[in-house]
Write an enzyme that holds these catalytic residues in place. Structure first.
Site, PDB file in Angstrom:
ATOM      1  N   TRP A 102       0.710  -1.101   0.108  1.00  0.00           N
ATOM      2  CA  TRP A 102       0.027  -0.176   0.005  1.00  0.00           C
ATOM      3  C   TRP A 102       0.815   1.526   0.073  1.00  0.00           C
ATOM      4  O   TRP A 102       0.502   2.021  -0.683  1.00  0.00           O
ATOM      5  CB  TRP A 102      -0.955  -0.064   1.275  1.00  0.00           C
ATOM      6  CG  TRP A 102      -2.045  -0.985   0.911  1.00  0.00           C
ATOM      7  CD1 TRP A 102      -2.292  -2.035   1.824  1.00  0.00           C
ATOM      8  CD2 TRP A 102      -2.871  -1.071  -0.225  1.00  0.00           C
ATOM      9  NE1 TRP A 102      -3.385  -3.115   1.123  1.00  0.00           N
ATOM     10  CE2 TRP A 102      -3.812  -2.078   0.119  1.00  0.00           C
ATOM     11  CE3 TRP A 102      -3.407  -0.236  -1.068  1.00  0.00           C
ATOM     12  CZ2 TRP A 102      -4.992  -2.485  -0.698  1.00  0.00           C
ATOM     13  CZ3 TRP A 102      -4.470  -0.661  -2.092  1.00  0.00           C
ATOM     14  CH2 TRP A 102      -5.263  -1.709  -1.852  1.00  0.00           C
ATOM     15  N   ASP A 171      -1.668   6.703   6.309  1.00  0.00           N
ATOM     16  CA  ASP A 171      -2.716   5.682   5.745  1.00  0.00           C
ATOM     17  C   ASP A 171      -3.054   4.876   6.810  1.00  0.00           C
ATOM     18  O   ASP A 171      -2.291   3.916   7.102  1.00  0.00           O
ATOM     19  CB  ASP A 171      -2.316   5.108   4.420  1.00  0.00           C
ATOM     20  CG  ASP A 171      -3.228   4.092   3.975  1.00  0.00           C
ATOM     21  OD1 ASP A 171      -4.630   3.818   4.483  1.00  0.00           O
ATOM     22  OD2 ASP A 171      -2.774   3.501   2.957  1.00  0.00           O
ATOM     23  N   LYS A 195     -12.546  -1.714   5.973  1.00  0.00           N
ATOM     24  CA  LYS A 195     -11.695  -2.499   6.890  1.00  0.00           C
ATOM     25  C   LYS A 195     -12.292  -2.674   8.435  1.00  0.00           C
ATOM     26  O   LYS A 195     -12.831  -3.683   8.788  1.00  0.00           O
ATOM     27  CB  LYS A 195     -10.134  -2.124   6.857  1.00  0.00           C
ATOM     28  CG  LYS A 195      -9.678  -1.898   5.559  1.00  0.00           C
ATOM     29  CD  LYS A 195      -9.228  -3.071   4.770  1.00  0.00           C
ATOM     30  CE  LYS A 195      -9.051  -3.001   3.393  1.00  0.00           C
ATOM     31  NZ  LYS A 195      -8.055  -1.723   2.940  1.00  0.00           N
TER      32      LYS A 195
HETATM   33  C1  PLP Z   1      -7.464  -1.298   1.750  1.00  0.00           C
HETATM   34  C2  PLP Z   1      -6.360  -0.568   1.672  1.00  0.00           C
HETATM   35  C3  PLP Z   1      -6.363   0.663   0.934  1.00  0.00           C
HETATM   36  C4  PLP Z   1      -7.106   1.004  -0.182  1.00  0.00           C
HETATM   37  O1  PLP Z   1      -8.423   1.380   0.173  1.00  0.00           O
HETATM   38  P1  PLP Z   1      -9.381   1.577  -1.128  1.00  0.00           P
HETATM   39  O2  PLP Z   1     -10.502   2.030  -0.349  1.00  0.00           O
HETATM   40  O3  PLP Z   1      -9.757   0.164  -1.897  1.00  0.00           O
HETATM   41  O4  PLP Z   1      -8.492   2.668  -2.033  1.00  0.00           O
HETATM   42  C5  PLP Z   1      -5.042   1.532   1.063  1.00  0.00           C
HETATM   43  N1  PLP Z   1      -4.479   1.599   2.131  1.00  0.00           N
HETATM   44  C6  PLP Z   1      -4.393   0.508   3.066  1.00  0.00           C
HETATM   45  C7  PLP Z   1      -3.459   0.296   4.221  1.00  0.00           C
HETATM   46  C8  PLP Z   1      -5.307  -0.413   2.867  1.00  0.00           C
HETATM   47  O5  PLP Z   1      -5.473  -1.436   3.803  1.00  0.00           O
END
Ligand code: PLP
Length: 290
Positions: A102, A171, A195
């Protein structure tokens, strides 16, 4: 009915209490004779719901007064670009910690807008650990430092908040609301909802007000944090149903005892998993090193 287990990081399973509430309210939300999906986002009812979601998340995460909470669309993936679009402030460089899939995607997206300086990378060892603070080769002329708190795919997670003289961007897509976070050390934290915070369609951005008014004029309003904050995230129609689910998830989290209790349970769950791996006599293998 037999509910199946879903171990996927996201979209992930929702608590049964949340699903039952959705089921109950699907045809008649709060006596309106409509579902939440069928009422105006400008109605008093929706406005009240939206305000409650914000105040609940502020309570749960203990968000300081000088931070705004935005509810956006486009997933965490849009934030990979929206962050440099808003925070470069005339600078040409941003610092990134490369810890896995990511953060790699965040770096690739930001490279369209600025030089991305990799302050540490564990690519050579297969992203099997998180670099220490002392190993971060920080630059003083970067606009911000970006890190991915939990690398959802490689399974490595920061056990410290990086220190930096420039605004810290996080993030937290797979960790926000799973444990407490030191917000006052951050300039901006973002997470998509699917998540831990509901279903896909909502991205939460928590931003220090000091980071407003930096985006160039050419930035579309819908991507400008300052404009979005001024409009209370309602420049256009928000993702009403996913927001409603986020509201129910927050109610559930509070009913369970809040972030401290959830953190406690998450540590127990992780312990169960890692104990099983290490007591499997080599049948399962854990590539992550402490
Ligand atoms: C799932 C995830 C993303 C992507 O999220 P989207 O909503 O599909 O854009 C980005 N960073 C992390 C750490 C993730 O677990």
């Amino acid at each position: 009915m037999i509910r199946s287990h879903n171990f996927s990081a996201g979209p992930s399973a929702l608590p049964i209490e949340v699903l039952e509430k959705v089921h109950q309210e699907l045809f008649d939300f709060a006596g309106t004779g409509s579902s939440i999906m069928e009422i105006s986002h400008r109605s008093v009812l929706f406005k009240n719901l939206f305000e409650k979601i914000e105040s609940d998340i502020r309570d749960i995460l203990d968000i300081p007064e000088n931070y705004k909470v935005l509810f956006l669309q486009g997933g965490a993936t849009l934030q990979f670009s929206q962050v440099p679009m808003n925070l470069l402030n005339g600078k040409k460089k941003a610092d990134y910690i490369h810890t896995g899939l990511w953060s790699g995607k965040a770096i690739r997206s930001a490279s369209r807008f600025c030089d991305t300086h990799i302050v540490a990378s564990n690519e050579m060892t297969g992203f099997n650990h998180i670099p220490l603070q002392e190993e971060l080769n920080l630059s003083s002329d970067a606009a911000y430092l970006h890190y991915t708190e939990n690398e959802t795919v490689q399974g490595v997670q920061f056990n410290y908040t990086p220190n930096s003289s420039v605004p810290l961007v996080c993030d937290a897509s797979s960790s926000l609301l799973s444990k407490p976070i030191e917000l006052n050390k951050h300039g901006l934290v973002y997470a998509s909802a699917q998540k831990n915070i509901g279903i896909s369609g909502v991205t939460i951005v928590i931003i220090n007000e000091d980071l407003f008014n930096m985006a160039p004029n050419s930035t579309p309003e819908i991507l400008n944090y300052t404009s979005l904050a001024k409009a209370n995230s309602l420049i256009n129609t928000p993702a009403t149903f996913p927001l409603y689910i986020t509201g129910l998830m927050l109610d559930w989290l509070i009913s369970q005892g809040g972030i401290a209790e959830v953190h406690h349970r998450n540590k127990q769950k992780a312990g169960l998993l890692y104990d099983t791996i290490s007591s499997s006599g080599g049948f399962y293998k854990n590539n992550v090193i402490d």
